[in-house]
Design a protein around this motif. Structure first.
Motif, PDB file in Angstrom:
ATOM      1  N   ASN A  35     -11.808   5.796   4.132  1.00  0.00           N
ATOM      2  CA  ASN A  35     -11.584   4.354   3.967  1.00  0.00           C
ATOM      3  C   ASN A  35     -10.523   4.040   2.924  1.00  0.00           C
ATOM      4  O   ASN A  35     -10.494   2.940   2.361  1.00  0.00           O
ATOM      5  N   ILE A  36      -9.683   5.017   2.614  1.00  0.00           N
ATOM      6  CA  ILE A  36      -8.597   4.772   1.658  1.00  0.00           C
ATOM      7  C   ILE A  36      -7.389   4.241   2.427  1.00  0.00           C
ATOM      8  O   ILE A  36      -6.928   4.894   3.375  1.00  0.00           O
ATOM      9  N   PRO A  37      -6.857   3.076   2.040  1.00  0.00           N
ATOM     10  CA  PRO A  37      -5.674   2.582   2.735  1.00  0.00           C
ATOM     11  C   PRO A  37      -4.401   3.311   2.273  1.00  0.00           C
ATOM     12  O   PRO A  37      -4.201   3.519   1.082  1.00  0.00           O
ATOM     13  N   HIS A  38      -3.598   3.704   3.248  1.00  0.00           N
ATOM     14  CA  HIS A  38      -2.288   4.301   2.971  1.00  0.00           C
ATOM     15  C   HIS A  38      -1.245   3.287   3.421  1.00  0.00           C
ATOM     16  O   HIS A  38      -1.172   2.957   4.609  1.00  0.00           O
ATOM     17  N   VAL A  39      -0.483   2.785   2.477  1.00  0.00           N
ATOM     18  CA  VAL A  39       0.488   1.728   2.765  1.00  0.00           C
ATOM     19  C   VAL A  39       1.869   2.353   2.955  1.00  0.00           C
ATOM     20  O   VAL A  39       2.386   2.995   2.039  1.00  0.00           O
ATOM     21  N   PHE A  40       2.442   2.188   4.144  1.00  0.00           N
ATOM     22  CA  PHE A  40       3.795   2.689   4.408  1.00  0.00           C
ATOM     23  C   PHE A  40       4.701   1.481   4.608  1.00  0.00           C
ATOM     24  O   PHE A  40       4.565   0.754   5.595  1.00  0.00           O
ATOM     25  N   ALA A  41       5.596   1.245   3.646  1.00  0.00           N
ATOM     26  CA  ALA A  41       6.429   0.044   3.690  1.00  0.00           C
ATOM     27  C   ALA A  41       7.910   0.419   3.619  1.00  0.00           C
ATOM     28  O   ALA A  41       8.264   1.515   3.172  1.00  0.00           O
ATOM     29  N   GLU A  42       8.752  -0.516   4.059  1.00  0.00           N
ATOM     30  CA  GLU A  42      10.196  -0.256   4.055  1.00  0.00           C
ATOM     31  C   GLU A  42      10.851  -0.658   2.746  1.00  0.00           C
ATOM     32  O   GLU A  42      12.002  -0.340   2.484  1.00  0.00           O
ATOM     33  N   ASN A  43      10.122  -1.406   1.946  1.00  0.00           N
ATOM     34  CA  ASN A  43      10.664  -1.789   0.637  1.00  0.00           C
ATOM     35  C   ASN A  43       9.499  -2.079  -0.308  1.00  0.00           C
ATOM     36  O   ASN A  43       8.348  -2.213   0.116  1.00  0.00           O
ATOM     37  N   ARG A  44       9.811  -2.208  -1.595  1.00  0.00           N
ATOM     38  CA  ARG A  44       8.768  -2.302  -2.603  1.00  0.00           C
ATOM     39  C   ARG A  44       8.019  -3.640  -2.529  1.00  0.00           C
ATOM     40  O   ARG A  44       6.818  -3.695  -2.756  1.00  0.00           O
ATOM     41  N   TYR A  45       8.744  -4.692  -2.216  1.00  0.00           N
ATOM     42  CA  TYR A  45       8.094  -6.007  -2.124  1.00  0.00           C
ATOM     43  C   TYR A  45       6.985  -5.964  -1.069  1.00  0.00           C
ATOM     44  O   TYR A  45       5.854  -6.381  -1.315  1.00  0.00           O
ATOM     45  N   ASP A  46       7.346  -5.443   0.096  1.00  0.00           N
ATOM     46  CA  ASP A  46       6.370  -5.394   1.190  1.00  0.00           C
ATOM     47  C   ASP A  46       5.189  -4.487   0.836  1.00  0.00           C
ATOM     48  O   ASP A  46       4.042  -4.752   1.216  1.00  0.00           O
ATOM     49  N   MET A  47       5.482  -3.426   0.103  1.00  0.00           N
ATOM     50  CA  MET A  47       4.414  -2.492  -0.290  1.00  0.00           C
ATOM     51  C   MET A  47       3.385  -3.196  -1.176  1.00  0.00           C
ATOM     52  O   MET A  47       2.172  -3.096  -0.957  1.00  0.00           O
ATOM     53  N   PHE A  48       3.878  -3.946  -2.164  1.00  0.00           N
ATOM     54  CA  PHE A  48       2.927  -4.637  -3.048  1.00  0.00           C
ATOM     55  C   PHE A  48       2.253  -5.808  -2.322  1.00  0.00           C
ATOM     56  O   PHE A  48       1.106  -6.133  -2.618  1.00  0.00           O
ATOM     57  N   PHE A  49       2.973  -6.407  -1.387  1.00  0.00           N
ATOM     58  CA  PHE A  49       2.352  -7.451  -0.566  1.00  0.00           C
ATOM     59  C   PHE A  49       1.149  -6.848   0.169  1.00  0.00           C
ATOM     60  O   PHE A  49       0.045  -7.406   0.162  1.00  0.00           O
ATOM     61  N   ALA A  50       1.386  -5.699   0.773  1.00  0.00           N
ATOM     62  CA  ALA A  50       0.307  -5.056   1.540  1.00  0.00           C
ATOM     63  C   ALA A  50      -0.827  -4.617   0.615  1.00  0.00           C
ATOM     64  O   ALA A  50      -2.003  -4.689   0.983  1.00  0.00           O
ATOM     65  N   GLN A  51      -0.471  -4.166  -0.603  1.00  0.00           N
ATOM     66  CA  GLN A  51      -1.538  -3.788  -1.537  1.00  0.00           C
ATOM     67  C   GLN A  51      -2.427  -4.996  -1.838  1.00  0.00           C
ATOM     68  O   GLN A  51      -3.654  -4.899  -1.859  1.00  0.00           O
ATOM     69  N   GLY A  52      -1.781  -6.141  -2.077  1.00  0.00           N
ATOM     70  CA  GLY A  52      -2.552  -7.360  -2.326  1.00  0.00           C
ATOM     71  C   GLY A  52      -3.417  -7.726  -1.137  1.00  0.00           C
ATOM     72  O   GLY A  52      -4.595  -8.068  -1.280  1.00  0.00           O
ATOM     73  N   TYR A  53      -2.837  -7.565   0.049  1.00  0.00           N
ATOM     74  CA  TYR A  53      -3.555  -7.947   1.264  1.00  0.00           C
ATOM     75  C   TYR A  53      -4.784  -7.056   1.475  1.00  0.00           C
ATOM     76  O   TYR A  53      -5.892  -7.552   1.670  1.00  0.00           O
ATOM     77  N   VAL A  54      -4.581  -5.738   1.413  1.00  0.00           N
ATOM     78  CA  VAL A  54      -5.713  -4.842   1.717  1.00  0.00           C
ATOM     79  C   VAL A  54      -6.760  -4.867   0.603  1.00  0.00           C
ATOM     80  O   VAL A  54      -7.955  -4.738   0.865  1.00  0.00           O
ATOM     81  N   THR A  55      -6.301  -5.058  -0.635  1.00  0.00           N
ATOM     82  CA  THR A  55      -7.278  -5.116  -1.727  1.00  0.00           C
ATOM     83  C   THR A  55      -8.146  -6.359  -1.565  1.00  0.00           C
ATOM     84  O   THR A  55      -9.374  -6.298  -1.726  1.00  0.00           O
ATOM     85  N   ALA A  56      -7.513  -7.486  -1.227  1.00  0.00           N
ATOM     86  CA  ALA A  56      -8.295  -8.707  -1.000  1.00  0.00           C
ATOM     87  C   ALA A  56      -9.218  -8.534   0.199  1.00  0.00           C
ATOM     88  O   ALA A  56     -10.356  -9.007   0.197  1.00  0.00           O
ATOM     89  N   ARG A  57      -8.731  -7.832   1.200  1.00  0.00           N
ATOM     90  CA  ARG A  57      -9.538  -7.612   2.406  1.00  0.00           C
ATOM     91  C   ARG A  57     -10.839  -6.887   2.055  1.00  0.00           C
ATOM     92  O   ARG A  57     -11.890  -7.148   2.620  1.00  0.00           O
ATOM     93  N   ASP A  58     -10.741  -5.973   1.100  1.00  0.00           N
ATOM     94  CA  ASP A  58     -11.933  -5.210   0.720  1.00  0.00           C
ATOM     95  C   ASP A  58     -12.647  -5.766  -0.510  1.00  0.00           C
ATOM     96  O   ASP A  58     -13.835  -5.542  -0.689  1.00  0.00           O
ATOM     97  N   ARG A  59     -11.923  -6.467  -1.414  1.00  0.00           N
ATOM     98  CA  ARG A  59     -12.526  -6.778  -2.716  1.00  0.00           C
ATOM     99  C   ARG A  59     -12.298  -8.219  -3.182  1.00  0.00           C
ATOM    100  O   ARG A  59     -12.284  -8.474  -4.396  1.00  0.00           O
ATOM    101  N   LEU A  60     -12.103  -9.154  -2.264  1.00  0.00           N
ATOM    102  CA  LEU A  60     -11.701 -10.497  -2.679  1.00  0.00           C
ATOM    103  C   LEU A  60     -12.647 -11.125  -3.698  1.00  0.00           C
ATOM    104  O   LEU A  60     -12.215 -11.642  -4.732  1.00  0.00           O
ATOM    105  N   TRP A  61     -13.935 -11.094  -3.403  1.00  0.00           N
ATOM    106  CA  TRP A  61     -14.862 -11.776  -4.310  1.00  0.00           C
ATOM    107  C   TRP A  61     -14.839 -11.137  -5.704  1.00  0.00           C
ATOM    108  O   TRP A  61     -14.827 -11.832  -6.719  1.00  0.00           O
TER     109      TRP A  61
END
Lengths: 126, 808
Positions: free
Chosen positions: B77-103
Motif C-alpha cells: 500500500n505504499i504509493p510510488h509517484v512517477f511524475a514528469e516534473n517536480r511540481y506534479d510530483m508534489f501535487f501527487a504527494q499531496g493528493y495521495v496523502t490526503a486520500r489516505d490521511r485527510l482527517w
C-alpha cells in the motif's frame, strides 16, 4: 398478501435507493407508496417498518461482510457497545421507524384525499 | 379528523427528521446526529472499505497539473509517484496523502493552531489557549514567509496544497473520513500555512521541553550544594554523539563562569504539561569497513507517541533529478527520513535546551509597557479569537515582548497582574526546514548533505548520513544561541539584557563527524559532545543508556548485515537495571524474607537484564525500582511548585558511590531500610498484579503497549495489547504508548540500495480499512518489509492500485 407485497415493494425501494439518498429516505418512499396504495393503517405500519428494516439489515450485512466487520466492530467500541450487531439493529430501526412514520403520513394523506373524493357530490356523497 | 391526523403524522415525521439530524447532548458527551452517522449513505457504513477490492486503475482529471503523473500502490500500500516534473510530483504527494490521511492532517494542524475547541467545544479551550500562548501560529506564520520566499519550497508547498485541495474538492459528504462524521464537522481547504503549522507542531513535540521553572524551584529548596549534587551538568561514563577523539579546529566562545548572580524563586501557579521526555530516536551508520557487503548501512528509528493513524506515511517520489523513498509526515511535502539512489539519512532529537524563560515586570496592570535595562518598552498585544463549538468565541490577549510571547500571566496560570513569564524559543525564529529535506531528498553525496543542513534551524536534530560513496557522517544541526554557563538553566531576570540571547553559534561550528576511525557514527539523544566542545550548553534531559548499548554493540560488531541492524534496533538490554540491580540485590537485607520474597529475589538475581516480552523479571525490577524511587525522592516530590526528578543515571551513580549521603541526611532517609521496605512492598504489588491476571504476568502484559487514536476518547480506534518488549532507556524504546513508530535500515551498495522498514500502524488513516493497522502486529513482532525502490512502474509487480492523474 397485499401487506407482504407492499413490504417487498418498500424493501426493494430502500435496498436500491436508500444508499444514495439521505438517511430519512425510507420515510419518503413510504409516503409515496402508501399515499398511492390503499391499506389498513396496521398493515401500513407493518409493511413500511419491516420492509425498511429488512432492506436495511441486508444492506448493512452486505457492507459489513465485505469489510470483514473491521469498522463496525471499531465503531461499536466508540459507542461503548458490546457487539457490532447493535449498529446493524440501530441502523435498521432508524430506517424502520422512518419508514413507518412515512407510511403513517402517506396513509393520512391518502385518507384525507379519499374522504374528499367521497364527499364530492359527483360520487353521490356517503 | 383526517386533516388532524395528517398534520399529526406530518409533525411526527418532521420531529423525527429534526431530532435525528442534530447532535444530542448527553451531559458532557455529544452524540453525533444519529440519523446521519448511522445512515447507509452519509454515515459511517460508507467508510467500510471492502477488504478485497477489484479497483485497479483510476483516471483522475485535474486542472492544475503541468504533465502526467502515475501513482502505483504496491503490495504494501505504499504509493510510488512517477511524475514528469517536480511540481506534479508534489501535487501527487499531496493528493495521495490526503486520500489516505485527510482527517489526520486536518486535525493535527488544527491542534497546532489552537483550534480544537471549534470541533469539540470548550473542553479543549485550555489546550487551544496554550498553543496560541506558546506562539505556535505565530511561529508558523514566520516559517510560512520563508517557505514562500524560497522558489524551491514555494513550488513544493503550493503544489502539495493544490494536490490536497484537489482531493478535498472531489469529496461528497458520504466520502468524508469517519472522524468528521463522528465529530460532526467538515474538511476545510489546505493551505501552505497548515504545512508550516505541522512542522511547528513537530518542533513543539521535540524542542519545547525545558526545566527552567523546575530547576529554579529546586535550587531554591535544595540549596546550591544539594542541587549540584542531584542535577549535575555531566554524568560519569558519558558517550557523546560526536566521537570523543574529534578535535575542534575553532575557538568558539566559551565564558569562564556563570553570570547568574541571583536566582529568584518565582513560578506560575500552574504549569502546562511538557512533551514526553522520551520523544527521541536512535540512528547510526556503519562504514563499509564494518559491514559484510563492504558498503555502509544506515539505521533510524524515531520514538514518538504511538498513534493511529500512524504518524508516518511511507512514499516513493520520482521526477527528473529526484528519486527518494522513506517516511513522510502527512501534511508536509518531501520525505523526512529516507534514502535515494546515492544516500540515506535519518534523524534523532538533539534535545538541546532551546526554551528559556524571562520574568517580565509590567509597568502596571494595563501591561502596555515592560521594564528592561532601566527603561520601559512598549509591549505588543495580539488578541487571539478562539471559536468554541456551541458557545461564544473566546478572546485571549497575548502580550509579546522582545523575548517572545508572555505565556503565563494573571489570565493564564499565573497569579500576578504585574509579573508575567515570557518565553524565548528558537522555534519562533524565521526558518525553512522544508528546504533541508527537499535538498536531502535529492542529495547525491556528503557535500550535498552538508549544504542541505545549512537551512535547518529547529527542532535541532542529529542528522545521520551514509552514501554509496562510502561516507558516513553525523551532524548536530540547529540554530543554537551562544550561552554563558547556566544561562537558561533557571528562570532569568527579564529586566536585564545580560540574560538576553545575543549571538548564535556559527553553523560551521555545529558539532559534526565524518568517517570517524571507529567505523560508525550514532546518536540516541545523548549528550552531543565531550566537555571540550568550545561552547557551553545545558545538559538537561540527555539520554544516558540507549547510546551506550548501541555504541558498545557497534564497536564489537564486524561483518555487519542488515539482519544484525534489525536485531540491534530491537535490542532489549536494560542497561539501567544492569548497572543498579546487582548493587540493590547485594545491599538488600535478606534476613526474614519469606519464600515468595526469596523467589522474587532469586528471579531477579538470575535475570539476564533483557526486557523481553515473555519475561517476568523486568516487571519485578520495574515495580521495585519505582517503589524505591518514590520512597527516596518523596521529599522532592512533595515540594511546593514545579519539580523534576534527578536523572536515572545520576541516581544510579549516587547510590552506588554512596555520594547520595548528604541528600539522605538532609531529609532523614535511611537508605537500607528504604531498599528493604520497597522490596517487600513491591512483592505485594506484584502479587496483586498476578492475581488480577491469573498468574500470567509478563513484561508485555504489564507494559501493555498500545497505539492510540488521535482522539483519545475514540478507544475503539486504538490498537491495544501489543506483545512487545523493550521500554524506556532501552534501544527498543517501546513504552506503554510511545515508541519507534518508524524503523528503517538501508544498505548503500552502489546501484543496489536495499531498504527494510516498517511503520507502527498502516498506510491508511481510515479505521474502516484493513490498511489502518495492517503492519502493527508485524511491527510488534520485530518484522520488517523490504521496500520496493522501483525505478519504473513496470517493476512494481503485484501492485494494488494505479492512479493516472492527467491535465483536464
Amino acid at each position: 398478501m397485499k401487506t407482504f407485497g407492499m413490504t417487498i415493494l418498500v424493501g426493494v425501494l430502500v435496498y436500491f435507493l436508500h444508499p444514495f439518498l439521505p438517511w430519512y429516505s425510507p420515510m419518503i418512499f413510504s409516503i409515496i407508496v402508501f399515499a398511492a396504495i390503499e391499506m389498513k393503517l396496521g398493515n401500513v405500519f407493518a409493511a413500511a417498518f419491516f420492509g425498511s428494516v429488512l432492506a436495511s439489515l441486508i444492506l448493512t450485512f452486505q457492507i459489513d461482510t465485505a469489510n470483514e466487520a473491521i469498522l463496525s466492530s471499531r465503531m461499536a467500541g466508540i459507542f461503548d457497545l458490546t457487539s457490532s450487531i447493535y449498529l446493524h439493529v440501530i441502523t435498521a430501526l432508524i430506517a424502520g421507524i422512518s419508514g413507518m412514520l412515512g407510511g403513517f403520513l402517506g396513509y393520512s394523506f391518502r385518507r384525507m384525499l379519499v374522504k374528499r373524493r367521497k364527499d364530492n357530490l359527483y360520487y353521490g356523497g356517503r | 379528523m383526517n386533516w388532524l391526523r395528517f398534520f399529526f403524522a406530518l409533525a411526527l415525521c418532521l420531529a423525527w427528521v429534526y431530532f435525528l439530524s442534530n447532535p444530542i447532548s448527553l451531559g458532557d458527551t455529544n452524540v453525533p446526529p444519529p440519523g446521519k452517522i448511522m445512515s447507509l449513505n452519509e454515515g459511517f457504513w460508507q467508510n467500510s472499505e471492502p477488504v478485497d477490492t477489484n479497483e485497479k486503475t483510476i483516471e483522475i482529471k485535474v486542472d492544475s497539473l503541468k504533465g502526467t503523473v502515475t501513482v502505483v500502490y504496491d503490495s504494501l500500500n505504499i504509493p510510488h509517484v512517477f511524475a514528469e516534473n517536480r511540481y506534479d510530483m508534489f501535487f501527487a504527494q499531496g493528493y495521495v496523502t490526503a486520500r489516505d490521511r485527510l482527517w489526520q492532517m486536518d486535525f493535527q494542524v488544527r491542534g497546532a493552531a489552537g483550534r480544537i475547541s471549534e470541533i469539540v467545544g470548550d473542553i479543549a479551550l485550555e489546550y487551544d489557549r496554550s498553543m496560541r500562548r506558546k506562539g505556535l501560529p505565530y511561529s508558523a506564520n514566520n516559517a510560512l514567509q520563508e517557505l514562500l520566499r524560497d522558489p524551491e519550497t514555494r513550488e513544493a508547498v503550493l503544489a502539495y496544497t493544490s494536490g490536497v485541495n484537489e482531493y478535498i474538492s472531489e469529496l461528497e459528504e458520504k466520502d468524508y473520513p469517519v472522524e468528521y462524521k463522528i465529530l460532526n464537522y467538515e474538511p476545510e481547504e489546505w493551505s501552505p500555512l497548515k504545512t508550516a503549522l505541522l512542522l511547528k507542531m513537530m518542533a513543539n513535540d521535540l524542542a519545547y521541553r525545558n526545566n527552567d521553572f523546575q530547576f529554579t524551584n529546586l535550587y531554591s529548596k535544595l540549596g546550591k550544594e544539594l542541587f549540584d549534587l542531584l542535577y549535575p551538568e555531566r554524568l560519569e561514563s558519558e558517550d557523546p554523539v560526536i566521537n570523543t577523539d574529534r578535535k575542534w579546529d575553532f575557538d568558539g566562545y566559551k565564558y569562564n563562569q556563570s553570570m547568574v548572580d541571583s536566582i529568584v524563586n518565582i513560578y506560575p501557579e500552574n504549569m502546562l504539561d511538557q512533551p514526553d521526555k522520551d520523544n527521541g530516536s536512535n540512528n547510526w551508520a556503519v562504514s563499509g569497513s564494518k559491514t559484510k557487503s563492504g558498503y555502509p548501512i544506515l539505521a533510524n528509528d524515531p520514538h514518538l507517541k504511538l498513534r493511529l493513524p500512524s504518524i508516518w506515511y511511507m512514499i516513493h517520489l520520482q521526477s527528473p533529478g529526484y528519486d527518494v523513498m522513506g517516511a513522510s509526515l502527512p501534511g508536509a511535502p518531501a520525505v523526512i527520513s529516507g534514502f535515494n539512489r546515492n544516500i540515506a539519512w535519518g534523524v534523532t532529537n538533539a534535545r538541546r535546551d532551546l526554551v528559556d524563560w524571562y520574568s517580565i515586570k509590567f509597568k502596571n496592570k494595563e501591561r502596555k509597557q515592560y521594564y528592561h535595562d532601566g527603561k520601559y518598552y512598549p509591549t505588543r498585544s495580539k488578541i487571539e479569537t478562539i471559536k468554541v463549538k456551541g458557545k461564544d468565541d473566546y478572546k485571549d490577549t497575548v502580550i509579546y515582548t522582545h523575548h517572545g510571547p508572555v505565556m503565563y500571566d494573571d489570565s493564564f496560570k499565573g497569579d500576578s497582574s504585574r509579573i508575567g513569564f515570557a518565553m524565548k524559543w528558537i522555534s519562533h525564529e524565521k526558518s525553512n526546514e522544508l528546504k533541508t529535506f527537499i535538498e536531502l531528498n535529492a542529495a547525491t553525496n556528503y557535500d550535498d548533505y552538508r549544504e542541505a543542513l545549512k537551512h535547518y534551524i529547529s527542532p535541532a536534530q542529529n542528522f545521520v548520513f551514509a552514501s554509496t560513496d562510502g561516507d558516513i557522517a553525523m551532524t548536530i544541526q540547529g540554530k543554537f544561541p551562544v550561552k554563558f554557563p547556566e544561562q537558561g538553566k533557571f528562570v532569568m531576570d527579564g529586566t536585564s539584557s545580560v540574560y538576553d540571547w545575543s549571538n548564535y553559534i556559527p553553523m560551521e561550528h555545529n558539532a559534526s563527524s565524518l568517517n570517524p576511525e571507529r567505523g560508525f557514527v550514532s546518536s540516541a539523544n545523548q549528550v552531543p559532545t565531550a566537555a571540550d566542545y568550545p561552547y557551553w550548553y545545558l545538559a538537561g534531559d540527555f539520554e544516558y543508556y540507549r547510546n551506550r548499548v548501541i555504541n558498545e554493540e557497534l564497536t564489537s560488531m564486524n561483518d555487519i548485515t542488515i539482519d544484525d541492524m534489525k536485531k540491534l534496533q530491537q535490542n532489549n538490554l536494560n542497561l539501567k537495571a544492569k548497572e543498579i540491580l546487582p548493587w540493590l540485590l547485594d545491599t538488600l537485607d535478606q534476613s526474614g524474607l519469606n519464600d515468595r520474597q526469596m523467589e522474587v529475589y532469586n528471579t531477579l538475581k538470575e535475570w539476564n537484564f533483557m526486557n523481553d516480552p515473555e519475561l517476568v523479571a523486568p516487571v519485578y525490577f520495574n515495580v521495585w525500582y519505582d517503589t524505591l524511587d518514590d520512597m527516596i525522592w518523596k521529599p522532592v516530590k512533595d515540594f511546593d511548585g514545579p519539580v523534576q526528578m534527578p536523572e536515572y543515571g545520576v541516581i544510579s551513580s549516587l547510590l552506588k558511590n554512596g555520594t547520595i549521603k548528604p541528600y539522605l541526611d538532609t531529609f532523614n532517609i535511611a537508605l537500607n531500610d528504604s531498599i528493604r521496605a520497597s522490596f517487600i512492598r513491591s512483592v505485594t504489588v506484584i502479587d496483586t498484579l498476578m492475581s488480577q491476571r491469573n498468574d500470567s504476568l509478563t513484561w508485555a502484559s504489564y507494559k501493555d503497549t498500545y497505539a492510540q487514536h488521535l482522539v483519545p476518547a475514540f478507544k475503539g480506534f486504538n490498537e491495544e495489547h501489543l506483545n512487545i518488549g523493550g521500554g524506556s532507556n532501552i534501544v527498543n524504546a517501546t513504552k506503554k504508548n510511545h515508541g519507534p513508530a518508524w524503523r528503517m535500515i538501508v544498505s548503500l551498495e552502489p546501484g543496489n540500495v536495499e531498504a527494510h522498514a516498517i511503520i507502527a500502524g498502516g498506510q491508511s488513516g481510515n479505521p474502516g480499512s484493513k490498511g489502518y493497522n495492517e503492519y502493527i502486529r508485524d511491527w510488534a513482532m520485530g518484522k520488517y518489509y523490504q521496500l520496493n525502490f522501483a525505478e519504473t512502474k513496470e517493476e512494481l509487480t503485484g501492485s494494488k492500485l494505479e492512479l493516472n492523474i492527467n491535465q483536464n
